[in-house]
Design a protein around this motif. Structure first.
Motif, PDB file in Angstrom:
ATOM      1  N   ARG A   4       0.846  -1.195   0.000  1.00  0.00           N
ATOM      2  CA  ARG A   4       0.000   0.000   0.000  1.00  0.00           C
ATOM      3  C   ARG A   4       0.875   1.237   0.000  1.00  0.00           C
ATOM      4  NH1 ARG A   4      -1.386   1.519   5.680  1.00  0.00           N
ATOM      5  NH2 ARG A   4      -0.139   0.250   7.082  1.00  0.00           N
ATOM      6  N   SER A   5       0.232   2.362  -0.228  1.00  0.00           N
ATOM      7  CA  SER A   5       0.946   3.628  -0.254  1.00  0.00           C
ATOM      8  C   SER A   5       0.708   4.368   1.052  1.00  0.00           C
ATOM      9  CB  SER A   5       0.459   4.490  -1.428  1.00  0.00           C
ATOM     10  OG  SER A   5       1.044   5.758  -1.377  1.00  0.00           O
ATOM     11  N   ARG A   6       1.795   4.710   1.734  1.00  0.00           N
ATOM     12  CA  ARG A   6       1.609   5.608   2.863  1.00  0.00           C
ATOM     13  C   ARG A   6       1.513   7.018   2.316  1.00  0.00           C
ATOM     14  NH1 ARG A   6       6.702   7.645   4.105  1.00  0.00           N
ATOM     15  NH2 ARG A   6       8.473   6.451   3.352  1.00  0.00           N
ATOM     16  N   ALA A  12       4.274   0.644  -2.078  1.00  0.00           N
ATOM     17  CA  ALA A  12       5.311  -0.372  -1.893  1.00  0.00           C
ATOM     18  C   ALA A  12       4.721  -1.758  -2.111  1.00  0.00           C
ATOM     19  CB  ALA A  12       5.898  -0.281  -0.483  1.00  0.00           C
ATOM     20  N   ARG A  13       5.417  -2.568  -2.882  1.00  0.00           N
ATOM     21  CA  ARG A  13       5.025  -3.953  -3.124  1.00  0.00           C
ATOM     22  C   ARG A  13       5.815  -4.880  -2.206  1.00  0.00           C
ATOM     23  NH1 ARG A  13       0.490  -2.663  -5.970  1.00  0.00           N
ATOM     24  NH2 ARG A  13       1.003  -1.253  -7.674  1.00  0.00           N
ATOM     25  N   THR A  14       5.201  -5.994  -1.854  1.00  0.00           N
ATOM     26  CA  THR A  14       5.888  -6.987  -1.031  1.00  0.00           C
ATOM     27  C   THR A  14       6.943  -7.696  -1.868  1.00  0.00           C
ATOM     28  OG1 THR A  14       4.428  -8.817  -1.581  1.00  0.00           O
ATOM     29  CG2 THR A  14       3.730  -7.360   0.222  1.00  0.00           C
ATOM     30  N   PRO A  15       7.907  -8.365  -1.221  1.00  0.00           N
ATOM     31  CA  PRO A  15       8.887  -9.138  -2.002  1.00  0.00           C
ATOM     32  C   PRO A  15       8.223 -10.159  -2.922  1.00  0.00           C
ATOM     33  CG  PRO A  15       9.674  -8.850   0.239  1.00  0.00           C
ATOM     34  CD  PRO A  15       8.274  -8.307   0.222  1.00  0.00           C
ATOM     35  N   GLY A  16       7.166 -10.801  -2.448  1.00  0.00           N
ATOM     36  CA  GLY A  16       6.465 -11.758  -3.292  1.00  0.00           C
ATOM     37  C   GLY A  16       5.794 -11.105  -4.480  1.00  0.00           C
ATOM     38  N   GLU A  17       5.255  -9.914  -4.276  1.00  0.00           N
ATOM     39  CA  GLU A  17       4.632  -9.184  -5.384  1.00  0.00           C
ATOM     40  C   GLU A  17       5.678  -8.743  -6.405  1.00  0.00           C
ATOM     41  OE1 GLU A  17       0.698  -7.386  -3.104  1.00  0.00           O
ATOM     42  OE2 GLU A  17       2.574  -6.236  -3.104  1.00  0.00           O
ATOM     43  N   ARG A 206       7.371  10.372  -2.125  1.00  0.00           N
ATOM     44  CA  ARG A 206       8.631   9.708  -1.802  1.00  0.00           C
ATOM     45  C   ARG A 206       8.627   8.277  -2.322  1.00  0.00           C
ATOM     46  NH1 ARG A 206      12.186  12.441   1.001  1.00  0.00           N
ATOM     47  NH2 ARG A 206      11.509  14.182   2.311  1.00  0.00           N
ATOM     48  N   LEU A 207       9.814   7.810  -2.642  1.00  0.00           N
ATOM     49  CA  LEU A 207      10.012   6.407  -2.976  1.00  0.00           C
ATOM     50  C   LEU A 207      10.338   5.652  -1.699  1.00  0.00           C
ATOM     51  CD1 LEU A 207      12.301   6.832  -6.118  1.00  0.00           C
ATOM     52  CD2 LEU A 207       9.805   6.678  -6.050  1.00  0.00           C
ATOM     53  N   GLN A 208       9.791   4.461  -1.591  1.00  0.00           N
ATOM     54  CA  GLN A 208      10.087   3.614  -0.448  1.00  0.00           C
ATOM     55  C   GLN A 208      10.483   2.231  -0.954  1.00  0.00           C
ATOM     56  OE1 GLN A 208       6.527   2.867   1.930  1.00  0.00           O
ATOM     57  NE2 GLN A 208       5.223   3.439   0.209  1.00  0.00           N
ATOM     58  N   GLU A 209      11.072   1.449  -0.097  1.00  0.00           N
ATOM     59  CA  GLU A 209      11.455   0.107  -0.492  1.00  0.00           C
ATOM     60  C   GLU A 209      10.214  -0.642  -0.991  1.00  0.00           C
ATOM     61  OE1 GLU A 209      13.787  -3.794   1.329  1.00  0.00           O
ATOM     62  OE2 GLU A 209      13.755  -1.891   2.441  1.00  0.00           O
ATOM     63  N   GLY A 210      10.290  -1.161  -2.213  1.00  0.00           N
ATOM     64  CA  GLY A 210       9.155  -1.836  -2.831  1.00  0.00           C
ATOM     65  C   GLY A 210       8.383  -0.980  -3.818  1.00  0.00           C
ATOM     66  N   ALA A 252      12.101  -1.544  -9.591  1.00  0.00           N
ATOM     67  CA  ALA A 252      11.680  -1.526  -8.185  1.00  0.00           C
ATOM     68  C   ALA A 252      12.773  -0.926  -7.319  1.00  0.00           C
ATOM     69  CB  ALA A 252      11.351  -2.937  -7.708  1.00  0.00           C
ATOM     70  N   VAL A 253      12.353  -0.219  -6.279  1.00  0.00           N
ATOM     71  CA  VAL A 253      13.273   0.301  -5.269  1.00  0.00           C
ATOM     72  C   VAL A 253      13.540  -0.802  -4.261  1.00  0.00           C
ATOM     73  CG1 VAL A 253      13.577   1.984  -3.417  1.00  0.00           C
ATOM     74  CG2 VAL A 253      12.397   2.646  -5.534  1.00  0.00           C
ATOM     75  N   THR A 254      14.802  -1.089  -3.994  1.00  0.00           N
ATOM     76  CA  THR A 254      15.148  -2.057  -2.953  1.00  0.00           C
ATOM     77  C   THR A 254      16.275  -1.486  -2.100  1.00  0.00           C
ATOM     78  OG1 THR A 254      16.961  -3.319  -3.977  1.00  0.00           O
ATOM     79  CG2 THR A 254      14.716  -3.864  -4.690  1.00  0.00           C
ATOM     80  N   ALA A 255      16.499  -2.125  -0.962  1.00  0.00           N
ATOM     81  CA  ALA A 255      17.574  -1.682  -0.074  1.00  0.00           C
ATOM     82  C   ALA A 255      18.939  -1.896  -0.714  1.00  0.00           C
ATOM     83  CB  ALA A 255      17.497  -2.433   1.254  1.00  0.00           C
ATOM     84  N   ASP A 256      19.010  -2.794  -1.695  1.00  0.00           N
ATOM     85  CA  ASP A 256      20.277  -3.116  -2.348  1.00  0.00           C
ATOM     86  C   ASP A 256      20.471  -2.383  -3.667  1.00  0.00           C
ATOM     87  OD1 ASP A 256      20.939  -4.964  -0.313  1.00  0.00           O
ATOM     88  OD2 ASP A 256      19.685  -6.490  -1.276  1.00  0.00           O
TER      89      ASP A 256
END
Length: 267
Positions: A4-6, A12-17, A206-210, A252-256
């Motif tokens: 969901r979007s804050r 943000a999408r889940t890792p599975g998504e 803002r962009l967030q992880e996912g 996708a935005v990820t921590a890596d």
């Protein structure tokens, strides 16, 4: 916050998504490679469209472009001065030296993948090759701004700065097509927000992880960027007939770091 979007952030999408989106995106990547392999002198853009549709359907997916707001093809096939949204047809016959942009999407298990690239039919003229190389490089540099905490227009600004660097690197003038750009993507092909290919940094959600965006620079060789839409209400061409290139990945935005969800074989 996954799924969901804050407030003030791109969903943000889940890792599975993200994995599900990449499964759709890998089909798109294979379809683009198949289109390029079929793009020989004498082939038509209808031929390329048929190749792509067959591959997507045989993979168990659905071409997301076909029927979208009435669009008749499974790909947008844009040749030379066509910037985007070219309709594939038997009357468009490819010739040596043509610059071809193929944009396509696929839906798999309800998730969308969307990607585009431009390539030559045989060798391109030096200036056109520089245009295409530059557009590919702009996409690669722009996607590096897909980092947690950045704002939407940080990506726009990165694309703009990369375009000006590419001009200097390749010794050509490049125009950024106004009014067209990237977008959010997920369960729908076009989701909020719209991503411009130029602009001031530090603005927008803002962009967030996912978070996932389809990033798609569209550049024109030369300083003129005026376009018009043909009578079919789809095909967008440069007014002065200058060639255009279009490159796109779903990212996708990820921590890596940025994750390409539409990888192409051997890329």
């Amino acid at each position: 916050m996954f799924g969901r979007s804050r407030k003030g952030a791109v969903t943000a999408r889940t890792p599975g998504e993200l994995d599900a989106m990449e499964a759709a995106g890998r089909i798109v990547g294979r379809a683009l490679v198949a289109a390029r392999e079929a793009a020989v002198p004498g082939a038509t853009t209808a031929d390329l469209d048929a190749v792509v549709e067959q591959l997507i359907r045989e993979a168990g997916a659905v071409p997301s472009f076909k029927g979208y707001e009435g669009f008749p093809g499974s790909v947008c096939s844009s040749v030379n001065e066509v910037v985007v949204h070219g309709i594939p047809g038997a009357s468009t016959v490819l010739a040596e030296g043509d610059l071809v942009s193929i944009d396509c999407g696929a839906i798999l298990d309800g998730w969308h993948g969307d990607s585009a690239w431009s390539f030559g039919v045989g060798a391109l003229a030096p200036g056109v090759q520089a245009l295409n190389d530059a557009t590919r490089e702009v996409l690669a540099e722009g996607m590096l701004a897909m980092r947690p905490g950045n704002r939407l227009t940080d990506v726009s600004h990165a694309l703009e700065v990369a375009t000006r660097r590419a001009e200097e690197r390749h010794g050509v003038s490049l125009g950024i097509v106004d009014g067209y750009g990237g977008h959010g993507i997920g369960r729908e092909m076009h989701e909020w927000p719209f991503l411009a290919n130029e602009g001031k940094p530090g603005r927008g959600p803002r962009l967030q992880e996912g978070s996932v965006l389809a990033i798609e620079p569209m550049l024109v060789l030369g300083g003129e960027t005026d376009t018009r839409t043909l009578s079919d209400d789809w095909t967008v061409v440069t007014v002065d007939g200058a060639p255009a290139a279009h490159w796109e990945h779903t990212i996708a935005v990820t921590a890596d770091g940025p994750r390409i969800l539409t990888p192409r074989p051997r890329e």
